[in-house]
Design a protein around this motif. Structure first.
Motif, mmCIF file in Angstrom:
data_model
loop_
_atom_site.group_PDB
_atom_site.id
_atom_site.type_symbol
_atom_site.label_atom_id
_atom_site.label_comp_id
_atom_site.label_asym_id
_atom_site.label_seq_id
_atom_site.Cartn_x
_atom_site.Cartn_y
_atom_site.Cartn_z
ATOM 1 N N ASN A 237 -10.494 117.743 57.757
ATOM 2 C CA ASN A 237 -9.853 117.448 56.464
ATOM 3 C C ASN A 237 -9.750 118.668 55.541
ATOM 4 O O ASN A 237 -9.246 118.561 54.429
ATOM 5 C CB ASN A 237 -10.647 116.351 55.739
ATOM 6 C CG ASN A 237 -10.511 115.004 56.415
ATOM 7 O OD1 ASN A 237 -9.413 114.607 56.816
ATOM 8 N ND2 ASN A 237 -11.616 114.289 56.560
ATOM 9 N N LYS A 239 -8.805 121.996 53.555
ATOM 10 C CA LYS A 239 -7.547 122.573 53.077
ATOM 11 C C LYS A 239 -7.242 123.849 53.842
ATOM 12 O O LYS A 239 -8.098 124.723 53.998
ATOM 13 C CB LYS A 239 -7.649 122.875 51.581
ATOM 14 C CG LYS A 239 -6.346 123.389 50.972
ATOM 15 C CD LYS A 239 -6.511 123.637 49.477
ATOM 16 C CE LYS A 239 -5.217 124.177 48.873
ATOM 17 N NZ LYS A 239 -5.362 124.444 47.416
ATOM 18 N N LYS A 245 1.903 125.614 55.766
ATOM 19 C CA LYS A 245 2.971 124.707 55.338
ATOM 20 C C LYS A 245 4.353 125.284 55.619
ATOM 21 O O LYS A 245 5.323 124.548 55.813
ATOM 22 C CB LYS A 245 2.822 124.385 53.848
ATOM 23 C CG LYS A 245 1.613 123.523 53.544
ATOM 24 C CD LYS A 245 1.547 123.150 52.082
ATOM 25 C CE LYS A 245 0.352 122.261 51.802
ATOM 26 N NZ LYS A 245 0.253 121.884 50.354
ATOM 27 N N GLU A 250 4.179 118.959 58.739
ATOM 28 C CA GLU A 250 2.928 118.240 58.509
ATOM 29 C C GLU A 250 2.514 117.414 59.726
ATOM 30 O O GLU A 250 1.328 117.339 60.085
ATOM 31 C CB GLU A 250 3.075 117.322 57.293
ATOM 32 C CG GLU A 250 1.776 116.673 56.837
ATOM 33 C CD GLU A 250 0.746 117.672 56.339
ATOM 34 O OE1 GLU A 250 -0.449 117.441 56.567
ATOM 35 O OE2 GLU A 250 1.150 118.694 55.736
#
Length: 343
Positions: A237, A239, A245, A250
């Motif tokens: 999880n 970041k 990105k 995604e």
């Protein structure tokens, strides 16, 4: 004498192995090195052993701090390093005498930002060499790094370590690359993701010069002090650097991270079903039962089951399918049989 490579060695209670580590460093055929030891609050004789060798060779630097963890120790080493390239060694391990000459010669031949090599692991008496499927001895450009290497960090654990690489200091300094502090697991991976996102090129060589030794109390052995699974969930999880990105959709990021989590779960099943004096069988059994029922694991399994099942060997397929049906007793039987066959 200009320093070609600064080698950073965090040290915490490593007196049993540190002599072999130090001697393997001092015996390097590349002489223009500095060896920066960061004593991270050791309570054994590690510091005294380093001081003894420091009197014999002025390439050894010794810094001491209260116990603050490996990331802060390595960052302190980066702060004082003078070398053209940076290498990392753990105090429990040792290296071949030609390692840094081999990596440095390769790096400077094509002005590479980072060189990646193999490493040998010794775990429970078994030795294995970790190699990669990247093109060998070819200068790989930024496009390759962005589309092959950075996604690889999301999917696999075996490139995370800093031991089997040398990094150009200029890239680290100019982009303020450092190890994340107060991250209990995955700090090497985050450091590498950050560094490789700034690297313009790299080279992988089929050379094994680093020898990793898994010891009692290490991050991969301390099953009481290290809650592997919850830390794997944190990595799952965590970041990511903003660059991802722009590189991947995604959905693809989620699939790669799901593959990594399920592979981690598969490896932890083996760790927790190995006999241990630290935890009783019922505690280890319940831990695995909780792990394979976790909602994040179930979600990840749905995303990546088909791909993993299609590429896994017979044993891995069996483990994967037992996770799918949540059969803890089945996992115990299969791992026990596997250990019996390998003894």
């Amino acid at each position: 004498m200009s320093t070609k490579i600064s080698v950073i060695i965090p040290v915490y209670n490593a007196e049993k192995y540190i002599t072999q580590c130090i001697e393997s460093l001092l015996n390097q055929t590349l002489r223009e090195c500095e060896f920066i030891f960061i004593n991270d609050g050791s309570t054994d004789k590690s510091k005294q052993i380093i001081e003894k060798y420091q009197k014999l060779d002025d390439r050894i630097k010794l810094l001491s701090q209260e116990n603050q963890g490996v990331s802060i120790a390595r960052n302190e080493g980066l702060r004082v390093a003078n070398g053209e390239y940076i290498g990392f060694v753990d105090a429990d391990d040792f290296i071949a005498k030609t390692m840094y000459e081999t990596l440095y010669t390769t790096a400077t031949r094509n002005d590479c930002d980072v060189i990646v090599s193999n490493f040998e692991s010794e775990i429970e008496g078994h030795k294995t060499i970790t190699k990669y499927s990247f093109p060998i001895n070819v200068t790989l450009n930024k496009d390759y790094i962005n589309h092959e290497i950075l996604p690889y960090f999301l999917k696999e654990d075996n490139l995370n370590t800093g031991w089997n690489k040398i990094y150009k200091s200029k890239v680290i300094r100019e982009n303020k690359v450092e190890f994340p502090e107060k991250v209990p697991l995955g700090e090497d991976g985050l450091f590498n993701m950050s560094f490789f996102s700034f690297a313009d090129n790299m080279k992988y060589i089929d050379y094994t010069g680093y020898f990793y030794r898994e010891v009692e109390g290490s991050a991969t052995r301390n099953i009481v002090g290290k809650d592997y699974f919850n830390r794997a969930i944190e990595v799952y999880n965590m970041k990511l650097p903003a660059l991802y990105k722009d590189l991947l959709e995604e959905k693809e990021i989620h699939k790669l991270r799901s593959i990594k989590l399920i592979k981690s779960v598969m490896s932890y099943i083996h760790v927790y079903f190995t006999s241990s004096n630290e935890l009783g069988f019922s505690e280890r059994f319940r831990y695995i039962e909780t792990m394979i029922s976790n909602k994040e694991v179930r979600k990840a399994l749905l995303v990546c089951y088909g791909e993993l099942n299609g590429t896994a060997g017979r044993y891995e397929k069996c483990i994967l399918n037992l996770i799918k049906i949540k059969s803890t007793i089945g996992l115990y039987c299969v791992t026990a049989y596997s250990r019996f066959r390998n003894t």
